[in-house]
Design an enzyme around this catalytic site. Structure first.
Site, PDB file in Angstrom:
ATOM      1  N   HIS A  86      -5.282  -0.874  -8.007  1.00  0.00           N
ATOM      2  CA  HIS A  86      -6.700  -0.933  -6.744  1.00  0.00           C
ATOM      3  C   HIS A  86      -7.701  -0.103  -8.442  1.00  0.00           C
ATOM      4  O   HIS A  86      -8.139   1.315  -7.596  1.00  0.00           O
ATOM      5  CB  HIS A  86      -6.069   0.212  -6.378  1.00  0.00           C
ATOM      6  CG  HIS A  86      -5.162   1.206  -6.463  1.00  0.00           C
ATOM      7  ND1 HIS A  86      -4.938   2.350  -7.275  1.00  0.00           N
ATOM      8  CD2 HIS A  86      -3.844   1.516  -5.717  1.00  0.00           C
ATOM      9  CE1 HIS A  86      -4.008   2.979  -7.485  1.00  0.00           C
ATOM     10  NE2 HIS A  86      -3.067   2.788  -6.248  1.00  0.00           N
ATOM     11  N   HIS A 117      -0.850   3.892 -11.456  1.00  0.00           N
ATOM     12  CA  HIS A 117      -2.227   4.357 -10.841  1.00  0.00           C
ATOM     13  C   HIS A 117      -3.077   5.202 -11.462  1.00  0.00           C
ATOM     14  O   HIS A 117      -2.054   6.451 -12.018  1.00  0.00           O
ATOM     15  CB  HIS A 117      -1.583   5.804  -9.935  1.00  0.00           C
ATOM     16  CG  HIS A 117      -2.350   5.912  -8.786  1.00  0.00           C
ATOM     17  ND1 HIS A 117      -2.520   5.616  -7.041  1.00  0.00           N
ATOM     18  CD2 HIS A 117      -3.048   7.562  -8.886  1.00  0.00           C
ATOM     19  CE1 HIS A 117      -3.077   6.286  -6.585  1.00  0.00           C
ATOM     20  NE2 HIS A 117      -3.793   7.648  -7.579  1.00  0.00           N
ATOM     21  N   HIS A 154       0.133  -5.680  -4.710  1.00  0.00           N
ATOM     22  CA  HIS A 154       0.498  -3.820  -4.784  1.00  0.00           C
ATOM     23  C   HIS A 154       0.312  -3.817  -3.898  1.00  0.00           C
ATOM     24  O   HIS A 154      -1.360  -3.900  -1.865  1.00  0.00           O
ATOM     25  CB  HIS A 154      -1.198  -3.331  -4.778  1.00  0.00           C
ATOM     26  CG  HIS A 154      -0.395  -2.473  -5.111  1.00  0.00           C
ATOM     27  ND1 HIS A 154      -1.673  -0.948  -6.219  1.00  0.00           N
ATOM     28  CD2 HIS A 154      -0.703  -0.882  -3.879  1.00  0.00           C
ATOM     29  CE1 HIS A 154      -0.927   0.690  -5.747  1.00  0.00           C
ATOM     30  NE2 HIS A 154      -0.735   0.193  -4.308  1.00  0.00           N
ATOM     31  N   LYS A 213       6.363   1.685 -11.749  1.00  0.00           N
ATOM     32  CA  LYS A 213       5.011   1.875 -11.443  1.00  0.00           C
ATOM     33  C   LYS A 213       5.112   3.052 -12.131  1.00  0.00           C
ATOM     34  O   LYS A 213       5.671   4.203 -12.115  1.00  0.00           O
ATOM     35  CB  LYS A 213       5.429   1.959 -10.353  1.00  0.00           C
ATOM     36  CG  LYS A 213       4.413   2.995  -9.198  1.00  0.00           C
ATOM     37  CD  LYS A 213       2.613   1.693  -9.392  1.00  0.00           C
ATOM     38  CE  LYS A 213       1.232   2.615  -8.875  1.00  0.00           C
ATOM     39  NZ  LYS A 213       1.087   1.893  -7.542  1.00  0.00           N
ATOM     40  N   HIS A 269       2.192  -1.075   0.568  1.00  0.00           N
ATOM     41  CA  HIS A 269       2.920   0.033   0.710  1.00  0.00           C
ATOM     42  C   HIS A 269       4.115  -0.511   1.855  1.00  0.00           C
ATOM     43  O   HIS A 269       3.551  -0.404   2.579  1.00  0.00           O
ATOM     44  CB  HIS A 269       2.999   0.874   1.282  1.00  0.00           C
ATOM     45  CG  HIS A 269       1.917   1.827  -0.458  1.00  0.00           C
ATOM     46  ND1 HIS A 269       2.546   2.662  -1.217  1.00  0.00           N
ATOM     47  CD2 HIS A 269       0.922   1.438  -0.754  1.00  0.00           C
ATOM     48  CE1 HIS A 269       1.384   2.831  -2.225  1.00  0.00           C
ATOM     49  NE2 HIS A 269       0.878   1.803  -2.118  1.00  0.00           N
ATOM     50  N   ASP A 282      -3.041  -2.480  -1.617  1.00  0.00           N
ATOM     51  CA  ASP A 282      -2.757  -0.713  -1.392  1.00  0.00           C
ATOM     52  C   ASP A 282      -2.890  -0.948   0.215  1.00  0.00           C
ATOM     53  O   ASP A 282      -3.154   0.170   0.803  1.00  0.00           O
ATOM     54  CB  ASP A 282      -3.807  -0.049  -1.650  1.00  0.00           C
ATOM     55  CG  ASP A 282      -3.128   0.636  -2.242  1.00  0.00           C
ATOM     56  OD1 ASP A 282      -1.857   1.027  -1.806  1.00  0.00           O
ATOM     57  OD2 ASP A 282      -4.202   1.735  -2.145  1.00  0.00           O
TER      58      ASP A 282
HETATM   59  C1  NCD Z   1      -0.079   5.538  -0.350  1.00  0.00           C
HETATM   60  C2  NCD Z   1       0.515   5.743   0.197  1.00  0.00           C
HETATM   61  O1  NCD Z   1      -0.285   6.197   1.738  1.00  0.00           O
HETATM   62  O2  NCD Z   1       1.048   5.816  -0.606  1.00  0.00           O
HETATM   63  N1  NCD Z   1      -1.883   5.485  -0.618  1.00  0.00           N
HETATM   64  C3  NCD Z   1      -3.329   5.190  -0.877  1.00  0.00           C
HETATM   65  O3  NCD Z   1      -4.250   5.514  -0.359  1.00  0.00           O
HETATM   66  N2  NCD Z   1      -2.932   4.526  -1.456  1.00  0.00           N
HETATM   67  C4  NCD Z   1      -0.960   5.111  -1.954  1.00  0.00           C
HETATM   68  C5  NCD Z   1      -1.260   5.519  -3.507  1.00  0.00           C
HETATM   69  O4  NCD Z   1      -1.241   3.943  -3.575  1.00  0.00           O
HETATM   70  O5  NCD Z   1      -1.891   5.971  -3.855  1.00  0.00           O
HETATM   71 ZN    ZN Z   2      -1.122   2.010  -3.570  1.00  0.00          ZN
END
Ligand code: NCD
Ligand code: ZN
Length: 338
Positions: free
Chosen positions: A173, A135, A14, A98, A16, A246
């Site tokens: 998460h 999520h 996971h 997702k 970003h 995450d």
């Molecule tokens: C994530 C993001 O900024 O894309 N932020 C976070 O706090 N984890 C989005 C997410 O995974 O909820």
């Molecule tokens: Zn995330």
């Protein structure tokens, strides 16, 4: 005392990686630590089509280099097309899809407003063996922000599992005792990812001498009892829990703001951060399973070849990396990736 651990090359289930300049800056950190990663699709606009995902995958490979495999996910909307999902999976573009409940987190405005809208998509995913990543937070503004994960279990997740018993579901998460227990009791089709921040921090970290925007992520940090439950789950050796950082970078000014963004940039020292938790719990023997085996087995993917080694050694985390503030900024971790 164990001073060196060597594990099979791990994956991040996971992450970003963003796009454009930010992608170029952050992708090398993930690629340095992990062989593969599940790439979150919450760009603006979101990655909803097979063509968008294939193009995004190319940009990630260009930024991360050839030793890293991005595993792409589809962003489910109310219009999710079962045929497109099946086509993207068959073409080797999608690995999973997702579910962002609309409004739950960063760039989730195009997410799903009612699970009923994606029933055809979920039925197809169940049939073709395509995992659903969730999520797991209720979005009703009446629900207290600290209760949203537990509410999601009762209001959405339990029903999903009953209605789609063969659908593989990753509860992303997890942050609460309720979620850890739910996954432990759930059928083998249900697993969870766990972040380093939810293993290290309780919600006190948000208010440690003042408001701490760099500890703010979603799902928000919880009480200490929940942190301990999530730590116990991660280090238990159960194949239902695996590594998902995450890592979610936002520029410093977007974090240090009157309305700061949620997300913690943990990619640069993710393995060291997790290793310190397993060490503290006396569970270093369980680290390889969590970081390198449980995830691929759940997804039905091959285990990686090769290994990585971590040494017990002081490892100073910088205060900043450009305009990004990394997790553990200014602190020393006790492990170092060789
Ligand atoms: C994530 C993001 O900024 O894309 N932020 C976070 O706090 N984890 C989005 C997410 O995974 O909820
Ligand atoms: Zn995330």
């Amino acid at each position: 005392m164990t001073d060196t651990i060597t594990i099979r090359r791990p994956d991040d289930w996971h992450v970003h990686l963003r796009d454009g300049d930010m992608l170029e800056r952050v992708a090398p950190y993930t690629a340095r630590q992990f062989a593969r990663a599940i790439i979150m699709p919450n760009l603006a606009p979101p990655v909803t089509s097979v063509e968008q995902a294939a193009a995004y995958r190319d940009r990630i490979i260009a930024a991360a280099g050839p030793n890293f495999t991005p595993l792409m996910t589809a962003y489910l909307t109310d219009q999710a097309d079962p045929h497109d999902l099946a086509r993207g999976l068959a073409d080797g573009v999608w690995v999973a899809a997702k579910l962002y409940p609309a409004g739950a987190t960063t760039n989730s405005a195009s997410g799903v407003t009612d699970i009923a809208n994606i029933r055809p998509a979920l039925a197809r995913m169940e049939k073709i063996g395509m995992p659903l990543l969730v999520h797991g937070e209720a979005t009703d503004p009446e629900v207290d922000v600290f209760d949203r994960e537990a509410m999601f279990i009762d209001h959405i997740l339990t029903g999903l599992i009953a209605d789609f018993p063969a659908l593989k579901i990753v509860f992303e998460h997890i942050t609460t005792r309720q979620a850890a227990q739910f996954v432990a009791d759930a059928p083998a089709t249900v697993a969870a990812t766990i972040t380093p921040q939810h293993l290290h921090l309780s919600r006190n970290a948000l208010f440690d001498g003042g408001l701490r925007p760099h500890a703010y992520c979603l799902p928000v940090l919880k009480r200490e009892e929940h942190r301990l439950a999530v730590r116990a789950a991660a280090t238990s050796g159960s194949p239902k829990y695996f590594l998902g950082t995450d890592s979610a970078p936002h520029a410093r000014d977007a974090k240090e703001s009157a309305c700061g963004c949620a997300g913690i940039f943990n990619a640069p020292f993710a393995l060291e951060s997790y290793a310190s938790v397993f060490d503290e719990e006396g569970a270093l023997d369980k680290f390889e399973g969590f970081a390198a085996e449980h995830g691929p087995r759940f997804y039905g993917l091959p285990l990686n070849q090769g290994s990585v080694t971590l040494h017990r050694a002081p490892n100073q985390v910088p205060d900043a990396i450009g305009d990004l503030i990394p997790f553990h900024a200014g602190q020393a971790l006790g492990w170092r990736l060789a």
